[in-house]
Write a protein that holds these residues in place. Structure first.
Motif, PDB file in Angstrom:
ATOM      1  N   UNK A 236      -0.179   9.018  -7.144  1.00 29.86           N
ATOM      2  CA  UNK A 236       0.370   8.554  -5.578  1.00 29.86           C
ATOM      3  C   UNK A 236       0.245   6.721  -5.785  1.00 29.86           C
ATOM      4  N   UNK A 237       1.380   6.222  -4.306  1.00 30.49           N
ATOM      5  CA  UNK A 237       1.615   5.425  -3.789  1.00 30.49           C
ATOM      6  C   UNK A 237       0.965   5.596  -2.826  1.00 30.49           C
ATOM      7  N   UNK A 238      -0.556   4.898  -2.196  1.00 31.86           N
ATOM      8  CA  UNK A 238      -0.310   5.124  -0.929  1.00 31.86           C
ATOM      9  C   UNK A 238       0.213   4.412   0.013  1.00 31.86           C
ATOM     10  N   UNK A 239      -0.092   4.548   1.503  1.00 28.14           N
ATOM     11  CA  UNK A 239       0.833   3.892   2.471  1.00 28.14           C
ATOM     12  C   UNK A 239      -0.892   3.048   3.815  1.00 28.14           C
ATOM     13  N   UNK A 240      -0.543   3.053   4.158  1.00 33.43           N
ATOM     14  CA  UNK A 240      -0.918   2.430   5.628  1.00 33.43           C
ATOM     15  C   UNK A 240      -1.903   3.570   6.223  1.00 33.43           C
ATOM     16  N   UNK A 241      -1.262   5.167   6.384  1.00 30.05           N
ATOM     17  CA  UNK A 241      -1.872   6.362   6.989  1.00 30.05           C
ATOM     18  C   UNK A 241      -2.954   6.604   5.696  1.00 30.05           C
ATOM     19  N   UNK A 242      -3.162   6.452   4.791  1.00 27.35           N
ATOM     20  CA  UNK A 242      -3.612   7.084   3.670  1.00 27.35           C
ATOM     21  C   UNK A 242      -4.980   6.358   3.553  1.00 27.35           C
TER      22      UNK A 242
ATOM     23  N   UNK B  60      11.801   6.092   0.872  1.00 28.53           N
ATOM     24  CA  UNK B  60      10.695   4.879   1.307  1.00 28.53           C
ATOM     25  C   UNK B  60       9.519   4.706   2.301  1.00 28.53           C
ATOM     26  N   UNK B  61       8.500   4.086   1.840  1.00 30.59           N
ATOM     27  CA  UNK B  61       7.231   3.685   2.544  1.00 30.59           C
ATOM     28  C   UNK B  61       6.865   2.439   2.238  1.00 30.59           C
ATOM     29  N   UNK B  62       6.223   1.854   3.231  1.00 33.24           N
ATOM     30  CA  UNK B  62       5.107   0.883   3.270  1.00 33.24           C
ATOM     31  C   UNK B  62       4.032   0.705   2.632  1.00 33.24           C
ATOM     32  N   UNK B  63       3.682   0.087   1.233  1.00 28.85           N
ATOM     33  CA  UNK B  63       2.617   0.605   0.467  1.00 28.85           C
ATOM     34  C   UNK B  63       1.410  -0.132   1.287  1.00 28.85           C
ATOM     35  N   UNK B  64       0.502   0.508   0.945  1.00 34.06           N
ATOM     36  CA  UNK B  64      -1.230  -0.606   1.535  1.00 34.06           C
ATOM     37  C   UNK B  64      -1.373  -0.873   0.230  1.00 34.06           C
ATOM     38  N   UNK B  65      -2.177  -2.466   0.052  1.00 36.95           N
ATOM     39  CA  UNK B  65      -2.780  -3.231  -0.515  1.00 36.95           C
ATOM     40  C   UNK B  65      -3.976  -3.361  -0.149  1.00 36.95           C
TER      41      UNK B  65
END
Length: 250
Positions: free
Chosen positions: A161-167, A234-239
């Motif tokens: 699962x690709x994670x985003x800033x909320x994660x 589509x969501x912003x990715x967490x890097x």
């Protein structure tokens, strides 16, 4: 990683910074227990390292000194009453001792993903690569001693699962950097799949079948075939970049 006593994740001498933070969280109410545990590991490490290189001179500080703090006060990760707060990281590796390869890796921004498997088990992974083809494939470097790998090896499948800033907190929890009372999956909403549970608020997930795995550096290179893909909006990715989380600017 015995007998070298280096972290499989970052390559630094163990206990490295993430390991120290995780230990402080786990033993936050049991200082004596932490010191006893570290003392036992120091004895084991001393015997193994002595056979390899001769007895190291800094074992006591490396295993026990950091856990005491000034004046015998324990460091805490969440700034509880009575904790000693530092403006700088008390566990950071001095600049001159940092691995240039690790510093190079830190300068390569990487997407943060969550790998899960039936069991359930999970692990935060920032070395995931998708290769299009016939069939489509997925590769990643993971910890060979993790619970995730044991679950993947047994079931032969896993979800990514690709994670985003909320994660951010979820990513820290599955990386062992944040306490997880009740277990890794005790909080949050999860969707059960045949490949493992996935976060309900994720941007989507991929179901993978394990093909092969082999030691690669200090990690385990996992190769898998992508069998299913579910995509949400589509969501912003967490890097992950230079040891910290980042997100793309709006």
């Amino acid at each position: 990683m015995r007998p070298l006593w280096r972290c499989r994740g970052c390559g630094a001498p163990w206990p490295c910074q993430p390991a120290r933070l995780a230990l402080l969280a786990e033993y936050r109410h049991d200082r004596v227990g932490l010191l006893v545990y570290l003392g036992a590991l120091m004895t084991e490490a001393g015997a193994q390292l002595t056979r390899l290189h001769g007895r190291p001179a800094d074992l006591h500080e490396r295993f026990l000194g950091w856990a005491r703090g000034r004046g015998g006060t324990m460091f805490h990760v969440n700034h509880e009453p009575g904790a000693e707060i530092h403006h700088t990281d008390p566990f950071a590796v001095p600049t001159g001792q940092r691995s240039p390869v690790r510093r190079l890796r830190g300068r390569l921004a990487a997407p943060v993903t969550l790998w899960t498997a039936p069991g359930p088990a999970g692990l935060t992974v920032s070395s995931t690569l998708v290769a299009e083809g016939e069939p489509d494939r997925l590769l990643g470097l993971i910890d060979p001693e993790s619970d995730l790998w044991a679950a993947v090896e047994e079931s032969g499948r896993f979800a990514v699962t690709p994670l985003g800033p909320p994660h951010r907190q979820l990513a820290d929890r599955f990386a062992g950097l944040f306490p997880a009372p009740g277990g890794l999956f005790a909080t949050g909403d999860w969707v059960e799949t045949s490949y493992g549970p996935v976060p309900a608020d994720g941007g989507g997930w991929a179901g993978c079948r394990l093909d092969t795995a082999r030691e690669y550096g200090w990690g385990l290179l996992v190769e898998a075939t992508i069998e299913a893909v579910e995509l949400a909006e589509e969501s912003v990715p967490l890097l992950h970049y230079r040891g910290r989380y980042h997100e793309l600017p709006a």
